[in-house]
Design an enzyme around this catalytic site. Structure first.
Site, PDB file in Angstrom:
ATOM      1  N   ASN A  15       2.759  15.821  12.543  1.00  0.00           N
ATOM      2  CA  ASN A  15       3.354  16.138  11.244  1.00  0.00           C
ATOM      3  C   ASN A  15       2.659  15.497  10.046  1.00  0.00           C
ATOM      4  O   ASN A  15       2.870  15.932   8.907  1.00  0.00           O
ATOM      5  CB  ASN A  15       4.826  15.718  11.237  1.00  0.00           C
ATOM      6  CG  ASN A  15       5.643  16.449  12.289  1.00  0.00           C
ATOM      7  OD1 ASN A  15       5.564  17.667  12.392  1.00  0.00           O
ATOM      8  ND2 ASN A  15       6.403  15.717  13.092  1.00  0.00           N
ATOM      9  N   TRP A  44       9.189   7.893  -3.423  1.00  0.00           N
ATOM     10  CA  TRP A  44      10.218   8.398  -2.507  1.00  0.00           C
ATOM     11  C   TRP A  44      11.562   7.872  -2.998  1.00  0.00           C
ATOM     12  O   TRP A  44      11.815   6.666  -2.981  1.00  0.00           O
ATOM     13  CB  TRP A  44       9.937   7.938  -1.077  1.00  0.00           C
ATOM     14  CG  TRP A  44      10.989   8.378  -0.097  1.00  0.00           C
ATOM     15  CD1 TRP A  44      11.304   9.660   0.231  1.00  0.00           C
ATOM     16  CD2 TRP A  44      11.861   7.547   0.666  1.00  0.00           C
ATOM     17  NE1 TRP A  44      12.318   9.684   1.154  1.00  0.00           N
ATOM     18  CE2 TRP A  44      12.687   8.389   1.449  1.00  0.00           C
ATOM     19  CE3 TRP A  44      12.040   6.169   0.776  1.00  0.00           C
ATOM     20  CZ2 TRP A  44      13.666   7.908   2.316  1.00  0.00           C
ATOM     21  CZ3 TRP A  44      13.004   5.676   1.637  1.00  0.00           C
ATOM     22  CH2 TRP A  44      13.813   6.550   2.398  1.00  0.00           C
ATOM     23  N   ALA A  45      12.404   8.795  -3.489  1.00  0.00           N
ATOM     24  CA  ALA A  45      13.719   8.415  -4.021  1.00  0.00           C
ATOM     25  C   ALA A  45      14.704   9.508  -3.647  1.00  0.00           C
ATOM     26  O   ALA A  45      15.090  10.342  -4.483  1.00  0.00           O
ATOM     27  CB  ALA A  45      13.646   8.218  -5.531  1.00  0.00           C
ATOM     28  N   TRP A  60       7.476   3.920 -24.412  1.00  0.00           N
ATOM     29  CA  TRP A  60       8.723   3.682 -23.686  1.00  0.00           C
ATOM     30  C   TRP A  60       9.735   4.807 -23.881  1.00  0.00           C
ATOM     31  O   TRP A  60      10.948   4.595 -23.889  1.00  0.00           O
ATOM     32  CB  TRP A  60       9.345   2.330 -24.061  1.00  0.00           C
ATOM     33  CG  TRP A  60       8.498   1.195 -23.545  1.00  0.00           C
ATOM     34  CD1 TRP A  60       7.581   0.497 -24.232  1.00  0.00           C
ATOM     35  CD2 TRP A  60       8.502   0.688 -22.206  1.00  0.00           C
ATOM     36  NE1 TRP A  60       6.977  -0.445 -23.414  1.00  0.00           N
ATOM     37  CE2 TRP A  60       7.542  -0.347 -22.153  1.00  0.00           C
ATOM     38  CE3 TRP A  60       9.211   0.983 -21.040  1.00  0.00           C
ATOM     39  CZ2 TRP A  60       7.264  -1.074 -20.996  1.00  0.00           C
ATOM     40  CZ3 TRP A  60       8.950   0.271 -19.882  1.00  0.00           C
ATOM     41  CH2 TRP A  60       7.987  -0.752 -19.874  1.00  0.00           C
ATOM     42  N   GLY A  73      12.775  14.189  -0.327  1.00  0.00           N
ATOM     43  CA  GLY A  73      13.079  13.101  -1.241  1.00  0.00           C
ATOM     44  C   GLY A  73      11.889  12.546  -1.991  1.00  0.00           C
ATOM     45  O   GLY A  73      12.002  11.498  -2.642  1.00  0.00           O
ATOM     46  N   LYS A  74      10.744  13.221  -1.937  1.00  0.00           N
ATOM     47  CA  LYS A  74       9.543  12.752  -2.641  1.00  0.00           C
ATOM     48  C   LYS A  74       9.483  13.374  -4.037  1.00  0.00           C
ATOM     49  O   LYS A  74       9.968  14.480  -4.273  1.00  0.00           O
ATOM     50  CB  LYS A  74       8.276  13.092  -1.853  1.00  0.00           C
ATOM     51  CG  LYS A  74       8.207  12.438  -0.481  1.00  0.00           C
ATOM     52  CD  LYS A  74       6.829  12.662   0.121  1.00  0.00           C
ATOM     53  CE  LYS A  74       6.761  12.120   1.536  1.00  0.00           C
ATOM     54  NZ  LYS A  74       7.417  12.994   2.511  1.00  0.00           N
ATOM     55  N   LEU A 288       8.723   3.710   7.815  1.00  0.00           N
ATOM     56  CA  LEU A 288       7.531   3.494   8.651  1.00  0.00           C
ATOM     57  C   LEU A 288       6.266   3.684   7.814  1.00  0.00           C
ATOM     58  O   LEU A 288       5.317   2.893   7.921  1.00  0.00           O
ATOM     59  CB  LEU A 288       7.528   4.457   9.838  1.00  0.00           C
ATOM     60  CG  LEU A 288       8.598   4.244  10.914  1.00  0.00           C
ATOM     61  CD1 LEU A 288       8.467   5.311  12.004  1.00  0.00           C
ATOM     62  CD2 LEU A 288       8.487   2.858  11.518  1.00  0.00           C
ATOM     63  N   ARG A 289       6.240   4.720   6.992  1.00  0.00           N
ATOM     64  CA  ARG A 289       5.075   4.960   6.128  1.00  0.00           C
ATOM     65  C   ARG A 289       4.843   3.752   5.207  1.00  0.00           C
ATOM     66  O   ARG A 289       3.722   3.277   5.045  1.00  0.00           O
ATOM     67  CB  ARG A 289       5.292   6.219   5.293  1.00  0.00           C
ATOM     68  CG  ARG A 289       4.088   6.589   4.417  1.00  0.00           C
ATOM     69  CD  ARG A 289       4.460   7.598   3.327  1.00  0.00           C
ATOM     70  NE  ARG A 289       5.130   8.777   3.828  1.00  0.00           N
ATOM     71  CZ  ARG A 289       4.501   9.834   4.347  1.00  0.00           C
ATOM     72  NH1 ARG A 289       3.182   9.840   4.436  1.00  0.00           N
ATOM     73  NH2 ARG A 289       5.192  10.878   4.762  1.00  0.00           N
ATOM     74  N   ASP A 310       6.823 -12.607  10.315  1.00  0.00           N
ATOM     75  CA  ASP A 310       7.958 -13.512  10.191  1.00  0.00           C
ATOM     76  C   ASP A 310       9.245 -12.847  10.669  1.00  0.00           C
ATOM     77  O   ASP A 310       9.414 -11.633  10.551  1.00  0.00           O
ATOM     78  CB  ASP A 310       8.120 -13.932   8.722  1.00  0.00           C
ATOM     79  CG  ASP A 310       9.326 -14.825   8.515  1.00  0.00           C
ATOM     80  OD1 ASP A 310       9.265 -15.987   8.947  1.00  0.00           O
ATOM     81  OD2 ASP A 310      10.329 -14.351   7.956  1.00  0.00           O
ATOM     82  N   GLU A 365       6.549 -14.421  15.310  1.00  0.00           N
ATOM     83  CA  GLU A 365       7.445 -15.565  15.226  1.00  0.00           C
ATOM     84  C   GLU A 365       8.749 -15.168  15.913  1.00  0.00           C
ATOM     85  O   GLU A 365       9.647 -14.607  15.308  1.00  0.00           O
ATOM     86  CB  GLU A 365       7.708 -15.943  13.765  1.00  0.00           C
ATOM     87  CG  GLU A 365       8.501 -17.251  13.641  1.00  0.00           C
ATOM     88  CD  GLU A 365       9.525 -17.255  12.522  1.00  0.00           C
ATOM     89  OE1 GLU A 365       9.932 -18.349  12.118  1.00  0.00           O
ATOM     90  OE2 GLU A 365       9.940 -16.167  12.075  1.00  0.00           O
TER      91      GLU A 365
END
Length: 635
Positions: A15, A44-45, A60, A73-74, A288-289, A310, A365
């Site tokens: 994919n 991505w939101a 602004w 969602g991109k 994951l990305r 960690d 760890e």
């Protein structure tokens, strides 16, 4: 576990065009300059109703540059170059992503992919600054070849100075790296590099995952520091925090799109109850990305040579190790309480790193002892190269804190130092940054305590407390180094018994930097006994460099004598003999060995010892069976 890993990897291949393309997303997400001068933006939101880009470049205006909504969602935005050909978003200009949440509220956010964030002294929150200099730093030196014996100097750039301030990348480059090289360490592990708003978090509350901390300098300063380390033959590892993230929303990942489920689990599952931080949803494709791209960016842009992951124990289990003990029973490692998605992410991360950069090193760890964590992914293992031997420092603390010298148990010490999973490599350490923090005590402070303030001068009498502390400090570090694993780690300053504790500026100490520093100058004063410990640590590392016991098979322990308090073992063609008896020395003590000449002696004068042994003497063995060996001699 391997099946889950394989299916995820197959999905990425089918994919996303393969792991190579998938993990290179850091070059397309965020705000990126194109060759033609235009700027391409991507976020991505999934919970956002609309997304805009604003900043210095458009006065602004929050709505002049809307993103286009894409699948899954991109959101994407392309800003063409100006009429004069100049980039529309200049280097050094401040930016914000504007999110219109589902309730209509406008949220001003820092991109999760931001490369540089800074905080003005008069502000609480960080600002996102577009980093695209006309000429970035060019690395001149290749990474060192993969090391067989790893001697790690755990470091924090900000405290790496005797001065009470936040030290810089430049200071570390020109003042600390030569010191590390001289001490015989061939690897530096850098803490608190990923940007964190709260300095006192020690870097473990990350707010911007792709940004190198600006409190020490610029991204190019860090690149130069790594390049100089490589020129010295020093491998550089990053202490990477993918186990959790800061709860900050104004300048962190939390609620980026206005929901609590963007990047993280929703509800109570998404919060670590002890750390008060957010927990990633490792089953989410975009998470994951984000995390895999993060690892790749640190390797390819900054030339890090690997990672110390960690909080792996927290990742591996749904209970995060809270209120849970680990006895070694296999039921503790397999079952519904294991977070298989997090484990699969770690397998993917190690597979990607080894596939794209096989010379890189990864360290886990993990205090739980998860089986096969340091076996190859192809075997169903976690894919790490090393794991931290976290039981060793706890054992030394327990012995010093609870037992009289004459009650030390030699068999228990040997068991703790040799109790590791077969064919999994361990990093041994007597103490790390954990023991140096306020509320705990370093080995030197536990051994010598208040007398470190008054009796560390060679002009003052060598008191029993200081004498005992100096000798045990050396012996504990050497036996840990030689018997405890396949690698060795030391936290900066502990090699010479750094006095006092480590405490970052905070409200509880009136924002003081007095304890947020490392007093390297103490080793340069020939009137202080710290130089003895520093010299021993250096020569211990140099001897390992010469004989390579860390890369040798595990030691053969020939003696652990309880009443004599003697431990003897063989490794890498050397014999190590330790007399832990508080007041008894021995003459004609028989040990297993063929030929004997002293190479390192903790009792030597240059290490603050009493110089009771003649180093010019050579001893030869006789055919006298002892401790299951045919030859022995008396020392």
């Amino acid at each position: 576990r391997y099946s889950l890993f394989y299916n995820r990897l197959k999905n990425i291949e089918e994919n996303e065009g393969g792991l190579d393309k998938f993990s290179k997303s850091y070059k397309t997400f965020g705000v990126n300059q194109f060759v033609d001068g235009g700027v391409y933006c991507k976020e991505w939101a999934p919970g956002a109703e609309a997304v805009f880009l604003t900043g210095d470049f458009n006065g602004w205006n929050p709505f002049s540059h809307p993103y286009k909504k894409m699948e899954y969602g991109k959101w994407e935005l392309f800003i063409p170059p100006g009429e004069d050909g100049y980039p529309p978003v200049p280097h050094g200009s401040k930016l914000k992503v504007v999110i219109r949440a589902q309730n209509g509220e406008l949220l001003y956010r820092i991109s999760p992919w931001a490369r540089y964030v800074v905080r003005d002294e008069d502000k609480v929150n960080y600002d996102w600054v577009h980093w695209n200099p006309p000429q970035s730093y060019i690395h001149k030196h290749p990474s060192p070849k993969r090391l067989k014996s790893l001697r790690i100097y755990e470091s924090h750039v900000g405290i790496a100075s005797p001065e009470g301030k936040v030290a810089s990348y430049k200071n570390f480059t020109y003042n600390v790296l030569p010191r590390i090289k001289d001490l015989g360490y061939n690897c530096v592990q850098l803490m608190a590099i990923m940007e964190h708003a709260y300095y006192a978090s020690f870097g473990y509350q990350v707010t911007s995952f792709f940004a190198a901390s600006s409190r020490y300098g610029t991204p190019d300063d860090l690149k130069e520091m790594i390049d100089v380390a490589h020129s010295m033959g020093i491998t550089v590892l990053l202490d990477v925090v993918h186990s959790h993230a800061s709860k900050n929303s104004e300048d962190g990942l939390n609620k980026f799109d206005g929901t609590d489920s963007c990047f993280f689990h929703s509800g109570p599952k998404g919060t670590h109850q002890l750390w008060d931080s957010r927990l990633f949803d490792y089953a989410n494709w975009e998470v994951l990305r984000f995390l895999l791209s993060n690892l790749r960016m640190w390797i390819e842009d900054y030339h890090f040579d690997g990672f110390r992951f960690d909080g792996v124990t927290s990742m591996l289990y749904h209970h995060h190790g809270i209120g849970t003990g680990f006895s070694g029973d296999y039921n503790e490692y397999f079952g519904l309480h294991v977070d298989e998605d997090a484990l699969c992410y770690l397998m993917l991360a190690n597979h990607m790193i080894k596939f794209l950069h096989p010379e890189c090193i990864t360290i886990a760890e993990d205090v739980s002892g998860m089986p096969a964590l340091c076996r190859p992914v192809a075997e169903g293992g976690g894919g790490f190269d090393y794991r931290l031997a976290m039981a060793i420092p706890d054992k030394w603390i327990q012995i010093i804190k609870e037992l009289k010298d004459e009650d030390w148990n030699m068999g228990n010490i040997v068991h703790t130092l040799t109790n590791r999973r077969y064919e999994e490599k361990y990093i041994a350490y007597a103490e790390s940054h954990d023991q140096a923090l306020v509320g705990d005590k370093t080995l030197a402070f536990r051994l010598m305590d208040a007398e470190m303030y008054t009796n560390m001068s060679v002009l003052s009498p060598l008191t029993p407390v200081i004498d005992r502390g100096i000798q045990l400090h050396k012996m504990i570090r050497l036996i840990t180094h030689a018997l405890g694993g396949e690698s060795y780690l030391n936290f900066m300053g502990n090699e010479f018994g750094h006095p006092e504790w480590l405490d970052f500026p905070r409200k509880g100490n009136n924002e003081s930097y007095h304890y947020a520093r490392r007093q390297f100058n103490l080793t340069e004063d020939h009137l202080l006994r710290y130089r003895f410990l520093n010299a021993f640590d250096r020569d211990m590392n140099k001897l390992e460099e010469r004989f390579g016991w860390l890369a040798s098979p595990p030691a053969f322990v020939s003696e652990k004598h309880e009443s004599n308090k003697v431990i003897a073992f063989e490794r890498a063609g050397l014999i190590f003999i330790f007399n832990f008896h508080p007041y008894q020395s021995y003459v004609d003590y028989r040990v297993v060995v063929f030929k004997y000449k002293i190479l390192l002696d903790s009792d030597a004068a240059e290490y603050g010892g009493h110089q009771r042994l003649d180093h010019s003497t050579e001893y030869f063995s006789e055919e006298y069976p002892h401790n299951y060996r045919p030859n022995s001699l008396m020392v």
